[in-house]
Design an enzyme around this catalytic site. Structure first.
Site, mmCIF file in Angstrom:
data_model
loop_
_atom_site.group_PDB
_atom_site.id
_atom_site.type_symbol
_atom_site.label_atom_id
_atom_site.label_comp_id
_atom_site.label_asym_id
_atom_site.label_seq_id
_atom_site.Cartn_x
_atom_site.Cartn_y
_atom_site.Cartn_z
ATOM 1 N N PHE A 88 -4.177 2.766 15.238
ATOM 2 C CA PHE A 88 -4.598 3.799 14.298
ATOM 3 C C PHE A 88 -5.836 3.273 13.578
ATOM 4 C CE2 PHE A 88 -1.688 7.412 13.331
ATOM 5 C CZ PHE A 88 -0.849 7.260 14.421
ATOM 6 N N LYS A 139 -10.882 -4.465 18.988
ATOM 7 C CA LYS A 139 -9.496 -4.928 19.108
ATOM 8 C C LYS A 139 -8.991 -4.828 20.553
ATOM 9 C CE LYS A 139 -8.403 -3.712 14.326
ATOM 10 N NZ LYS A 139 -7.293 -3.861 13.371
ATOM 11 N N ASP A 172 -4.062 -10.167 12.989
ATOM 12 C CA ASP A 172 -4.181 -8.764 13.378
ATOM 13 C C ASP A 172 -3.145 -8.485 14.472
ATOM 14 O OD1 ASP A 172 -5.008 -6.291 14.594
ATOM 15 O OD2 ASP A 172 -6.878 -6.504 13.493
ATOM 16 N N ILE A 173 -2.107 -7.743 14.108
ATOM 17 C CA ILE A 173 -0.964 -7.573 15.019
ATOM 18 C C ILE A 173 -1.371 -6.828 16.289
ATOM 19 C CG2 ILE A 173 1.336 -6.521 15.251
ATOM 20 C CD1 ILE A 173 1.586 -6.900 12.162
ATOM 21 N N LYS A 222 -13.257 -0.094 16.214
ATOM 22 C CA LYS A 222 -11.923 -0.738 16.279
ATOM 23 C C LYS A 222 -11.356 -0.692 17.696
ATOM 24 C CE LYS A 222 -10.667 -0.328 11.463
ATOM 25 N NZ LYS A 222 -10.160 0.489 10.381
ATOM 26 N N LYS A 260 8.929 -16.873 -10.798
ATOM 27 C CA LYS A 260 8.122 -15.743 -11.311
ATOM 28 C C LYS A 260 6.881 -16.268 -12.049
ATOM 29 C CE LYS A 260 8.427 -11.779 -14.341
ATOM 30 N NZ LYS A 260 9.024 -11.306 -15.563
ATOM 31 N N ASP A 270 -4.074 -6.604 5.120
ATOM 32 C CA ASP A 270 -5.044 -7.494 5.773
ATOM 33 C C ASP A 270 -4.952 -8.921 5.227
ATOM 34 O OD1 ASP A 270 -6.173 -5.672 7.558
ATOM 35 O OD2 ASP A 270 -7.408 -4.792 5.971
ATOM 36 N N ASN A 322 0.849 -1.192 0.000
ATOM 37 C CA ASN A 322 0.000 0.000 0.000
ATOM 38 C C ASN A 322 0.886 1.244 0.000
ATOM 39 O OD1 ASN A 322 0.596 0.803 2.851
ATOM 40 N ND2 ASN A 322 -0.304 -1.215 3.232
HETATM 41 O O1 PMT Z 1 2.922 6.104 6.589
HETATM 42 P P1 PMT Z 1 2.306 7.419 6.152
HETATM 43 O O2 PMT Z 1 2.431 7.644 4.666
HETATM 44 O O3 PMT Z 1 2.832 8.578 6.964
HETATM 45 O O4 PMT Z 1 0.735 7.341 6.417
HETATM 46 C C1 PMT Z 1 0.265 7.227 7.719
HETATM 47 C C2 PMT Z 1 -0.925 6.244 7.816
HETATM 48 C C3 PMT Z 1 -2.107 6.790 7.017
HETATM 49 C C4 PMT Z 1 -0.518 4.870 7.278
HETATM 50 C C5 PMT Z 1 -1.252 6.135 9.354
HETATM 51 O O5 PMT Z 1 -1.634 7.401 9.837
HETATM 52 C C6 PMT Z 1 -2.357 5.128 9.612
HETATM 53 O O6 PMT Z 1 -3.542 5.418 9.531
HETATM 54 N N1 PMT Z 1 -1.946 3.881 9.939
HETATM 55 C C7 PMT Z 1 -2.875 2.747 10.119
HETATM 56 C C8 PMT Z 1 -3.229 2.178 8.767
HETATM 57 C C9 PMT Z 1 -4.165 0.980 8.858
HETATM 58 O O7 PMT Z 1 -3.783 -0.083 8.489
HETATM 59 O O8 PMT Z 1 -5.342 1.242 9.437
HETATM 60 P P2 PMT Z 1 -6.514 0.139 9.652
HETATM 61 O O9 PMT Z 1 -7.709 0.967 10.027
HETATM 62 O O10 PMT Z 1 -6.634 -0.726 8.465
HETATM 63 O O11 PMT Z 1 -5.997 -0.725 10.867
HETATM 64 C C10 PMT Z 1 -6.368 -0.450 12.205
HETATM 65 C C11 PMT Z 1 -5.230 -0.773 13.160
HETATM 66 O O12 PMT Z 1 -4.954 -2.159 13.109
HETATM 67 C C12 PMT Z 1 -3.910 -0.074 12.847
HETATM 68 O O13 PMT Z 1 -3.309 0.263 14.077
HETATM 69 C C13 PMT Z 1 -3.089 -1.151 12.138
HETATM 70 O O14 PMT Z 1 -1.677 -0.972 12.352
HETATM 71 C C14 PMT Z 1 -3.600 -2.401 12.819
HETATM 72 N N2 PMT Z 1 -3.544 -3.622 12.016
HETATM 73 C C15 PMT Z 1 -4.283 -3.763 10.891
HETATM 74 C C16 PMT Z 1 -4.276 -4.972 10.208
HETATM 75 C C17 PMT Z 1 -3.480 -6.034 10.716
HETATM 76 N N3 PMT Z 1 -3.438 -7.198 10.078
HETATM 77 N N4 PMT Z 1 -2.758 -5.859 11.816
HETATM 78 C C18 PMT Z 1 -2.774 -4.694 12.478
HETATM 79 O O15 PMT Z 1 -2.102 -4.546 13.505
#
Ligand code: PMT
Length: 439
Positions: free
Chosen positions: A344, A362, A325-326, A358, A306, A296, A227
Protein backbone atom coordinates in the site's frame (compact mmCIF):
# COMPACT_ATOMS: atom_id res chain seq x y z
CA UNK A 1 -0.10 2.99 -19.22
CA UNK A 2 -3.35 1.11 -19.71
CA UNK A 3 -3.53 -2.26 -21.45
CA UNK A 4 -6.77 -1.39 -23.21
CA UNK A 5 -5.28 -1.77 -26.64
CA UNK A 6 -5.72 -5.56 -26.25
CA UNK A 7 -9.54 -5.36 -26.13
CA UNK A 8 -12.10 -4.16 -28.59
CA UNK A 9 -15.88 -3.93 -28.69
CA UNK A 10 -16.03 -4.58 -32.42
CA UNK A 11 -18.77 -7.11 -33.07
CA UNK A 12 -19.52 -7.58 -29.34
CA UNK A 13 -23.23 -8.25 -28.82
CA UNK A 14 -24.23 -5.93 -25.98
CA UNK A 15 -27.60 -5.85 -24.30
CA UNK A 16 -27.95 -2.40 -22.75
CA UNK A 17 -30.42 -2.43 -19.85
CA UNK A 18 -31.75 0.93 -18.70
CA UNK A 19 -33.57 1.31 -15.40
CA UNK A 20 -35.49 4.26 -14.00
CA UNK A 21 -33.11 6.91 -12.70
CA UNK A 22 -32.31 10.46 -13.78
CA UNK A 23 -28.99 9.21 -15.20
CA UNK A 24 -31.02 7.37 -17.86
CA UNK A 25 -30.65 10.43 -20.09
CA UNK A 26 -26.92 9.61 -20.34
CA UNK A 27 -27.73 6.14 -21.66
CA UNK A 28 -28.52 7.58 -25.07
CA UNK A 29 -24.95 8.88 -25.32
CA UNK A 30 -23.68 5.57 -23.97
CA UNK A 31 -25.58 3.66 -26.68
CA UNK A 32 -23.99 5.92 -29.31
CA UNK A 33 -20.50 5.36 -27.93
CA UNK A 34 -21.00 1.59 -27.89
CA UNK A 35 -22.21 1.64 -31.50
CA UNK A 36 -19.30 3.90 -32.47
CA UNK A 37 -16.91 1.40 -30.85
CA UNK A 38 -18.27 -1.27 -33.20
CA UNK A 39 -20.60 -3.14 -30.82
CA UNK A 40 -23.99 -4.55 -31.78
CA UNK A 41 -26.39 -2.96 -29.31
CA UNK A 42 -29.93 -3.93 -28.32
CA UNK A 43 -31.77 -2.04 -25.62
CA UNK A 44 -34.16 -3.19 -22.91
CA UNK A 45 -35.85 -0.55 -20.78
CA UNK A 46 -37.72 -0.96 -17.51
CA UNK A 47 -41.02 0.80 -16.99
CA UNK A 48 -39.28 3.40 -14.79
CA UNK A 49 -36.67 4.14 -17.44
CA UNK A 50 -39.39 5.17 -19.88
CA UNK A 51 -40.37 8.01 -17.54
CA UNK A 52 -36.93 9.55 -18.18
CA UNK A 53 -36.18 8.74 -21.82
CA UNK A 54 -38.28 7.31 -24.63
CA UNK A 55 -37.70 3.95 -26.34
CA UNK A 56 -37.90 5.82 -29.65
CA UNK A 57 -34.69 7.74 -28.86
CA UNK A 58 -32.81 4.50 -28.22
CA UNK A 59 -34.37 2.87 -31.26
CA UNK A 60 -33.17 5.73 -33.46
CA UNK A 61 -29.66 5.52 -32.02
CA UNK A 62 -29.25 1.76 -32.23
CA UNK A 63 -31.36 1.00 -35.30
CA UNK A 64 -32.96 -1.85 -33.35
CA UNK A 65 -36.36 -2.34 -31.83
CA UNK A 66 -36.26 -1.47 -28.11
CA UNK A 67 -37.83 -4.06 -25.80
CA UNK A 68 -39.81 -2.96 -22.77
CA UNK A 69 -42.15 -5.78 -21.84
CA UNK A 70 -41.88 -9.45 -21.02
CA UNK A 71 -45.45 -10.08 -22.08
CA UNK A 72 -45.43 -8.52 -25.54
CA UNK A 73 -46.62 -11.18 -28.04
CA UNK A 74 -45.57 -9.06 -31.02
CA UNK A 75 -41.99 -8.57 -29.80
CA UNK A 76 -41.77 -12.19 -28.68
CA UNK A 77 -42.74 -13.24 -32.19
CA UNK A 78 -39.53 -11.54 -33.41
CA UNK A 79 -36.75 -12.48 -30.98
CA UNK A 80 -38.14 -14.26 -27.91
CA UNK A 81 -36.73 -13.22 -24.55
CA UNK A 82 -34.75 -16.42 -24.07
CA UNK A 83 -33.31 -16.01 -27.54
CA UNK A 84 -32.41 -12.41 -26.67
CA UNK A 85 -30.70 -13.60 -23.46
CA UNK A 86 -28.68 -16.12 -25.48
CA UNK A 87 -27.84 -13.49 -28.10
CA UNK A 88 -26.13 -11.17 -25.58
CA UNK A 89 -22.41 -11.65 -24.98
CA UNK A 90 -22.41 -8.82 -22.48
CA UNK A 91 -25.21 -7.35 -20.40
CA UNK A 92 -24.59 -3.77 -19.36
CA UNK A 93 -27.13 -2.09 -17.07
CA UNK A 94 -26.69 1.67 -16.95
CA UNK A 95 -28.08 3.21 -14.89
CA UNK A 96 -28.68 0.45 -12.33
CA UNK A 97 -31.02 1.82 -9.65
CA UNK A 98 -31.13 0.67 -6.02
CA UNK A 99 -34.43 -1.08 -6.76
CA UNK A 100 -33.06 -2.97 -9.75
CA UNK A 101 -29.98 -4.02 -7.79
CA UNK A 102 -32.24 -5.29 -4.97
CA UNK A 103 -34.37 -7.29 -7.40
CA UNK A 104 -31.34 -8.83 -9.11
CA UNK A 105 -29.71 -9.60 -5.75
CA UNK A 106 -32.89 -11.53 -4.84
CA UNK A 107 -32.84 -13.42 -8.14
CA UNK A 108 -36.21 -12.00 -9.14
CA UNK A 109 -37.50 -12.19 -12.68
CA UNK A 110 -40.44 -9.80 -12.47
CA UNK A 111 -39.85 -7.84 -15.67
CA UNK A 112 -38.06 -8.33 -18.98
CA UNK A 113 -34.66 -6.98 -17.87
CA UNK A 114 -34.36 -9.07 -14.68
CA UNK A 115 -35.62 -12.14 -16.56
CA UNK A 116 -32.94 -11.71 -19.23
CA UNK A 117 -30.26 -11.36 -16.55
CA UNK A 118 -31.29 -14.65 -14.97
CA UNK A 119 -31.34 -16.41 -18.33
CA UNK A 120 -27.93 -15.19 -19.50
CA UNK A 121 -24.49 -16.44 -18.44
CA UNK A 122 -22.13 -14.10 -20.27
CA UNK A 123 -20.32 -11.01 -18.92
CA UNK A 124 -22.46 -8.89 -16.58
CA UNK A 125 -21.68 -5.28 -15.82
CA UNK A 126 -23.73 -2.59 -14.15
CA UNK A 127 -23.21 1.09 -13.44
CA UNK A 128 -25.07 1.92 -10.21
CA UNK A 129 -26.72 5.34 -9.99
CA UNK A 130 -28.67 6.67 -7.05
CA UNK A 131 -28.76 9.25 -4.28
CA UNK A 132 -25.73 9.08 -1.97
CA UNK A 133 -27.81 8.10 1.10
CA UNK A 134 -29.44 5.27 -0.88
CA UNK A 135 -26.02 4.04 -2.01
CA UNK A 136 -24.62 4.15 1.54
CA UNK A 137 -27.63 2.26 2.96
CA UNK A 138 -26.50 -1.11 4.38
CA UNK A 139 -29.20 -2.89 2.35
CA UNK A 140 -27.85 -1.47 -0.94
CA UNK A 141 -24.26 -2.24 0.03
CA UNK A 142 -25.23 -5.78 0.97
CA UNK A 143 -27.01 -6.16 -2.40
CA UNK A 144 -23.92 -4.82 -4.19
CA UNK A 145 -21.71 -7.36 -2.39
CA UNK A 146 -24.11 -10.16 -3.21
CA UNK A 147 -24.27 -9.16 -6.88
CA UNK A 148 -20.46 -9.16 -7.04
CA UNK A 149 -20.49 -12.65 -5.55
CA UNK A 150 -22.89 -13.75 -8.29
CA UNK A 151 -20.42 -12.45 -10.86
CA UNK A 152 -21.60 -8.91 -11.60
CA UNK A 153 -18.91 -6.32 -12.27
CA UNK A 154 -19.87 -3.02 -10.65
CA UNK A 155 -18.61 -0.05 -12.65
CA UNK A 156 -18.47 2.84 -10.20
CA UNK A 157 -20.42 4.56 -8.81
CA UNK A 158 -18.65 7.86 -9.04
CA UNK A 159 -18.78 10.51 -6.31
CA UNK A 160 -19.58 14.20 -6.57
CA UNK A 161 -22.54 16.55 -7.13
CA UNK A 162 -25.86 14.78 -7.57
CA UNK A 163 -28.99 15.81 -9.47
CA UNK A 164 -30.89 16.08 -6.16
CA UNK A 165 -28.37 18.59 -4.79
CA UNK A 166 -26.56 16.13 -2.49
CA UNK A 167 -22.84 15.49 -2.75
CA UNK A 168 -21.33 12.02 -2.32
CA UNK A 169 -20.98 8.58 -3.91
CA UNK A 170 -23.77 7.28 -6.14
CA UNK A 171 -23.37 9.16 -9.42
CA UNK A 172 -23.35 7.02 -12.54
CA UNK A 173 -19.94 6.92 -14.22
CA UNK A 174 -19.76 9.06 -17.35
CA UNK A 175 -20.48 7.07 -20.56
CA UNK A 176 -16.86 7.38 -21.74
CA UNK A 177 -15.63 5.96 -18.42
CA UNK A 178 -18.13 3.08 -18.69
CA UNK A 179 -16.82 2.17 -22.14
CA UNK A 180 -13.24 2.23 -20.84
CA UNK A 181 -14.21 0.04 -17.89
CA UNK A 182 -15.87 -2.45 -20.27
CA UNK A 183 -12.70 -2.60 -22.33
CA UNK A 184 -10.72 -3.27 -19.15
CA UNK A 185 -13.09 -6.07 -18.16
CA UNK A 186 -12.84 -7.63 -21.62
CA UNK A 187 -9.04 -7.40 -21.47
CA UNK A 188 -8.91 -8.95 -18.02
CA UNK A 189 -11.26 -11.80 -18.75
CA UNK A 190 -10.49 -12.72 -22.32
CA UNK A 191 -13.99 -11.71 -23.52
CA UNK A 192 -16.19 -14.48 -22.05
CA UNK A 193 -15.75 -14.39 -18.30
CA UNK A 194 -18.14 -15.54 -15.67
CA UNK A 195 -17.01 -12.78 -13.37
CA UNK A 196 -16.16 -13.37 -9.76
CA UNK A 197 -17.39 -16.93 -9.74
CA UNK A 198 -14.29 -17.73 -11.78
CA UNK A 199 -11.96 -16.02 -9.31
CA UNK A 200 -13.63 -17.84 -6.42
CA UNK A 201 -12.59 -21.16 -7.94
CA UNK A 202 -9.07 -19.94 -8.60
CA UNK A 203 -8.75 -18.48 -5.09
CA UNK A 204 -9.66 -21.79 -3.43
CA UNK A 205 -6.12 -22.96 -4.12
CA UNK A 206 -4.44 -19.86 -2.74
CA UNK A 207 -2.97 -18.85 0.60
CA UNK A 208 -3.15 -15.12 1.14
CA UNK A 209 -1.37 -13.30 3.98
CA UNK A 210 -2.44 -9.79 4.90
CA UNK A 211 -0.97 -7.37 7.44
CA UNK A 212 -3.41 -4.90 9.01
CA UNK A 213 -3.71 -2.16 11.59
CA UNK A 214 -1.02 -0.06 13.22
CA UNK A 215 2.13 -1.15 15.03
CA UNK A 216 2.94 0.08 18.52
CA UNK A 217 6.53 0.94 19.32
CA UNK A 218 7.05 0.98 23.09
CA UNK A 219 8.87 3.84 24.81
CA UNK A 220 8.50 2.55 28.37
CA UNK A 221 6.13 0.10 30.13
CA UNK A 222 3.13 2.47 29.67
CA UNK A 223 3.76 4.52 26.53
CA UNK A 224 4.18 3.85 22.84
CA UNK A 225 4.44 5.48 19.39
CA UNK A 226 1.67 4.54 16.94
CA UNK A 227 -0.73 5.92 14.30
CA UNK A 228 -4.44 6.14 13.46
CA UNK A 229 -4.86 2.92 11.48
CA UNK A 230 -8.06 1.18 12.59
CA UNK A 231 -7.42 -2.06 10.69
CA UNK A 232 -10.68 -1.68 8.70
CA UNK A 233 -9.00 -1.80 5.28
CA UNK A 234 -6.85 -4.84 6.11
CA UNK A 235 -9.75 -6.70 7.74
CA UNK A 236 -11.96 -5.98 4.71
CA UNK A 237 -9.24 -7.50 2.50
CA UNK A 238 -9.14 -10.60 4.72
CA UNK A 239 -12.93 -10.90 4.54
CA UNK A 240 -12.95 -10.54 0.73
CA UNK A 241 -10.16 -13.10 0.35
CA UNK A 242 -11.86 -15.68 2.56
CA UNK A 243 -15.16 -15.14 0.71
CA UNK A 244 -13.34 -16.10 -2.48
CA UNK A 245 -12.34 -19.38 -0.88
CA UNK A 246 -8.70 -18.62 -0.12
CA UNK A 247 -6.85 -19.68 3.03
CA UNK A 248 -6.28 -16.35 4.76
CA UNK A 249 -3.77 -15.34 7.42
CA UNK A 250 -4.20 -11.95 9.00
CA UNK A 251 -1.22 -10.50 10.86
CA UNK A 252 -2.82 -7.80 12.92
CA UNK A 253 -1.55 -4.91 14.98
CA UNK A 254 -3.71 -3.86 17.94
CA UNK A 255 -7.24 -3.02 16.69
CA UNK A 256 -10.78 -3.25 18.03
CA UNK A 257 -12.21 -5.43 15.25
CA UNK A 258 -13.70 -8.92 15.17
CA UNK A 259 -11.77 -11.50 13.16
CA UNK A 260 -13.73 -12.33 9.97
CA UNK A 261 -14.99 -15.94 10.22
CA UNK A 262 -12.60 -18.43 8.64
CA UNK A 263 -9.56 -16.16 8.88
CA UNK A 264 -6.44 -17.25 10.85
CA UNK A 265 -5.36 -14.24 12.91
CA UNK A 266 -1.92 -13.66 14.42
CA UNK A 267 -1.73 -10.73 16.86
CA UNK A 268 1.41 -8.63 17.03
CA UNK A 269 2.33 -5.25 18.55
CA UNK A 270 5.61 -3.90 17.22
CA UNK A 271 7.11 -3.75 13.72
CA UNK A 272 9.76 -6.29 14.74
CA UNK A 273 7.04 -8.75 15.85
CA UNK A 274 5.13 -8.09 12.62
CA UNK A 275 8.26 -8.76 10.57
CA UNK A 276 8.83 -12.10 12.31
CA UNK A 277 5.20 -13.22 11.78
CA UNK A 278 5.27 -12.00 8.16
CA UNK A 279 8.46 -13.88 7.29
CA UNK A 280 7.02 -17.08 8.77
CA UNK A 281 3.73 -16.71 6.88
CA UNK A 282 5.32 -15.65 3.58
CA UNK A 283 7.09 -19.00 3.19
CA UNK A 284 3.95 -20.74 1.92
CA UNK A 285 1.85 -17.76 0.79
CA UNK A 286 0.83 -17.15 -2.81
CA UNK A 287 -0.07 -13.52 -2.20
CA UNK A 288 1.28 -11.20 0.52
CA UNK A 289 -0.52 -7.90 1.08
CA UNK A 290 1.03 -5.23 3.32
CA UNK A 291 -1.86 -3.04 4.43
CA UNK A 292 -0.54 -2.35 7.92
CA UNK A 293 0.60 1.13 8.82
CA UNK A 294 3.98 0.10 10.15
CA UNK A 295 5.88 2.64 12.25
CA UNK A 296 8.97 3.67 10.32
CA UNK A 297 10.91 4.27 13.56
CA UNK A 298 11.11 2.80 17.07
CA UNK A 299 12.80 3.96 20.26
CA UNK A 300 16.48 3.04 20.35
CA UNK A 301 16.14 2.21 24.05
CA UNK A 302 12.93 1.09 25.73
CA UNK A 303 13.01 2.44 29.28
CA UNK A 304 12.68 -0.31 31.88
CA UNK A 305 10.53 1.92 34.12
CA UNK A 306 8.02 4.66 33.37
CA UNK A 307 9.87 7.77 32.14
CA UNK A 308 9.42 10.42 34.84
CA UNK A 309 8.56 14.01 34.13
CA UNK A 310 11.61 16.11 34.91
CA UNK A 311 11.03 19.28 36.93
CA UNK A 312 14.16 20.94 35.42
CA UNK A 313 13.77 20.21 31.69
CA UNK A 314 11.01 21.57 29.41
CA UNK A 315 11.93 19.19 26.60
CA UNK A 316 12.57 15.47 26.35
CA UNK A 317 14.70 14.05 23.54
CA UNK A 318 13.87 10.58 22.21
CA UNK A 319 16.35 8.82 19.96
CA UNK A 320 14.62 6.73 17.31
CA UNK A 321 16.07 4.10 15.00
CA UNK A 322 14.68 2.87 11.70
CA UNK A 323 12.41 -0.17 11.69
CA UNK A 324 13.00 -2.84 9.04
CA UNK A 325 10.82 -2.48 5.97
CA UNK A 326 8.59 -5.55 6.20
CA UNK A 327 7.11 -5.56 2.71
CA UNK A 328 10.45 -4.86 1.04
CA UNK A 329 12.01 -7.72 3.03
CA UNK A 330 9.30 -10.12 1.77
CA UNK A 331 9.51 -8.81 -1.81
CA UNK A 332 13.27 -9.09 -1.89
CA UNK A 333 13.43 -12.59 -0.37
CA UNK A 334 14.41 -15.61 -2.54
CA UNK A 335 12.91 -14.59 -5.87
CA UNK A 336 11.70 -18.01 -7.02
CA UNK A 337 9.67 -18.86 -3.98
CA UNK A 338 8.47 -15.45 -2.91
CA UNK A 339 4.75 -14.65 -2.98
CA UNK A 340 3.09 -12.10 -5.26
CA UNK A 341 3.64 -8.97 -3.16
CA UNK A 342 1.10 -6.15 -2.91
CA UNK A 343 2.03 -3.03 -0.97
CA UNK A 344 0.00 0.00 0.00
CA UNK A 345 1.12 3.59 -0.35
CA UNK A 346 -0.41 6.13 2.02
CA UNK A 347 0.20 9.55 0.50
CA UNK A 348 -1.12 13.07 0.92
CA UNK A 349 0.22 14.47 -2.39
CA UNK A 350 1.67 13.31 -5.74
CA UNK A 351 -0.10 9.98 -5.22
CA UNK A 352 0.91 8.27 -8.47
CA UNK A 353 4.52 9.48 -8.49
CA UNK A 354 5.25 8.40 -4.90
CA UNK A 355 3.39 5.10 -5.34
CA UNK A 356 5.34 4.23 -8.50
CA UNK A 357 8.54 5.03 -6.65
CA UNK A 358 7.53 2.61 -3.83
CA UNK A 359 6.50 -0.06 -6.36
CA UNK A 360 9.96 0.06 -7.92
CA UNK A 361 12.15 0.76 -4.88
CA UNK A 362 10.59 -1.96 -2.72
CA UNK A 363 10.41 -4.38 -5.70
CA UNK A 364 6.67 -4.98 -5.28
CA UNK A 365 4.40 -6.59 -7.89
CA UNK A 366 1.45 -4.28 -7.29
CA UNK A 367 0.71 -1.23 -5.16
CA UNK A 368 -2.53 0.19 -3.81
CA UNK A 369 -2.11 3.93 -3.54
CA UNK A 370 -4.52 5.82 -1.32
CA UNK A 371 -4.74 9.53 -0.68
CA UNK A 372 -4.98 9.65 3.11
CA UNK A 373 -5.44 13.43 3.10
CA UNK A 374 -8.95 13.27 1.58
CA UNK A 375 -11.69 13.87 4.16
CA UNK A 376 -13.85 10.83 4.88
CA UNK A 377 -11.36 8.38 3.33
CA UNK A 378 -8.25 6.50 4.46
CA UNK A 379 -7.27 6.17 8.13
CA UNK A 380 -10.17 5.16 10.38
CA UNK A 381 -12.88 5.81 7.76
CA UNK A 382 -15.41 3.28 6.45
CA UNK A 383 -14.71 4.33 2.86
CA UNK A 384 -11.62 4.58 0.74
CA UNK A 385 -10.54 5.22 -2.84
CA UNK A 386 -7.45 3.79 -4.49
CA UNK A 387 -5.23 3.80 -7.52
CA UNK A 388 -3.91 0.31 -8.30
CA UNK A 389 -0.60 0.14 -10.18
CA UNK A 390 1.19 -3.01 -11.23
CA UNK A 391 4.16 -4.08 -13.27
CA UNK A 392 3.42 -5.44 -16.73
CA UNK A 393 4.57 -8.95 -17.54
CA UNK A 394 6.99 -9.45 -20.44
CA UNK A 395 4.15 -10.26 -22.83
CA UNK A 396 2.11 -7.21 -21.88
CA UNK A 397 2.71 -3.88 -23.49
CA UNK A 398 2.97 -1.78 -20.36
CA UNK A 399 2.38 -1.60 -16.62
CA UNK A 400 -1.25 -1.37 -15.59
CA UNK A 401 -3.42 0.96 -13.58
CA UNK A 402 -6.96 0.86 -12.25
CA UNK A 403 -8.63 3.78 -10.53
CA UNK A 404 -11.24 2.89 -7.92
CA UNK A 405 -13.58 5.69 -6.84
CA UNK A 406 -14.64 6.30 -3.20
CA UNK A 407 -16.63 3.35 -1.89
CA UNK A 408 -16.97 1.26 1.26
CA UNK A 409 -13.73 -0.47 2.20
CA UNK A 410 -15.52 -3.82 1.95
CA UNK A 411 -16.22 -3.25 -1.75
CA UNK A 412 -12.85 -1.75 -2.51
CA UNK A 413 -11.21 -4.75 -0.83
CA UNK A 414 -13.07 -7.16 -3.11
CA UNK A 415 -11.71 -5.35 -6.18
CA UNK A 416 -8.17 -5.27 -4.81
CA UNK A 417 -8.25 -9.01 -4.08
CA UNK A 418 -9.69 -9.82 -7.52
CA UNK A 419 -7.05 -7.70 -9.24
CA UNK A 420 -4.24 -9.29 -7.21
CA UNK A 421 -5.51 -12.79 -8.10
CA UNK A 422 -5.71 -11.87 -11.79
CA UNK A 423 -2.24 -10.36 -11.73
CA UNK A 424 -0.85 -13.42 -9.96
CA UNK A 425 -2.23 -15.67 -12.68
CA UNK A 426 -0.87 -13.36 -15.41
CA UNK A 427 2.56 -13.58 -13.77
CA UNK A 428 2.28 -17.38 -13.39
CA UNK A 429 1.29 -17.74 -17.06
CA UNK A 430 4.35 -15.78 -18.06
CA UNK A 431 6.75 -17.83 -15.94
CA UNK A 432 5.33 -21.12 -17.26
CA UNK A 433 5.71 -19.83 -20.84
CA UNK A 434 8.92 -20.93 -22.62
CA UNK A 435 10.93 -17.80 -23.40
CA UNK A 436 10.54 -18.36 -27.16
CA UNK A 437 6.78 -17.79 -26.75
CA UNK A 438 7.19 -14.54 -24.86
CA UNK A 439 6.90 -11.59 -27.18
O1 PMT B 1 -6.47 0.73 8.88
P1 PMT B 1 -7.43 1.75 8.30
O2 PMT B 1 -7.90 2.74 9.33
O3 PMT B 1 -8.57 1.09 7.57
O4 PMT B 1 -6.63 2.62 7.23
C1 PMT B 1 -6.13 2.01 6.09
C2 PMT B 1 -4.72 2.54 5.72
C3 PMT B 1 -4.80 4.02 5.38
C4 PMT B 1 -3.76 2.32 6.89
C5 PMT B 1 -4.26 1.67 4.49
O5 PMT B 1 -5.14 1.88 3.42
C6 PMT B 1 -2.84 2.02 4.07
O6 PMT B 1 -2.59 2.95 3.32
N1 PMT B 1 -1.87 1.23 4.59
C7 PMT B 1 -0.43 1.48 4.38
C8 PMT B 1 0.03 2.54 5.35
C9 PMT B 1 1.52 2.84 5.23
O7 PMT B 1 2.24 2.60 6.14
O8 PMT B 1 1.89 3.30 4.03
P2 PMT B 1 3.41 3.71 3.64
O9 PMT B 1 3.26 4.45 2.35
O10 PMT B 1 4.06 4.42 4.76
O11 PMT B 1 4.13 2.32 3.43
C10 PMT B 1 4.24 1.70 2.16
C11 PMT B 1 4.17 0.19 2.28
O12 PMT B 1 5.27 -0.28 3.04
C12 PMT B 1 2.92 -0.34 2.99
O13 PMT B 1 2.53 -1.53 2.34
C13 PMT B 1 3.41 -0.65 4.40
O14 PMT B 1 2.66 -1.72 5.00
C14 PMT B 1 4.84 -1.06 4.13
N2 PMT B 1 5.78 -0.81 5.22
C15 PMT B 1 6.07 0.44 5.64
C16 PMT B 1 7.04 0.64 6.62
C17 PMT B 1 7.70 -0.50 7.15
N3 PMT B 1 8.63 -0.35 8.10
N4 PMT B 1 7.39 -1.72 6.73
C18 PMT B 1 6.46 -1.90 5.78
O15 PMT B 1 6.18 -3.04 5.39
Amino acid sequence: MSQRTHASLIGTRILLGISGGIAAYKSAHLARLLKKAGAEVRVVMTEGAQAFITPLTLQALTGEQVRTSLLDPEAEAGMGHIELARWAELILIAPATADLMARLAQGQADDLLTTLCLANDALWCMAPAMNQAMWRHPATLENARRLEKYGWHLLGPDAGDQACGDVGPGRMLEPEAIVNELLDRLTDTGSKPSGLAQHATDAAELTITITAGPTREPLDPVRYLSNHSSGKMGYALAQAAVERGARVRLISGPVALETPPGVERVDVESALEMLEAAQKAAVDSDIFIGCAAVADYRAEQIAEHKIKKSSDEDALTLRLVKNPDIIATIAQSAVDSRPFVVGFAAETRDLERYALDKLTRKQLDMIVANDVGRPGLGFGADENAALLLWRGTENEAAPGRLELSPQPKTMLAAKIIDTAIKRLSATDEQSSCPSSQVT
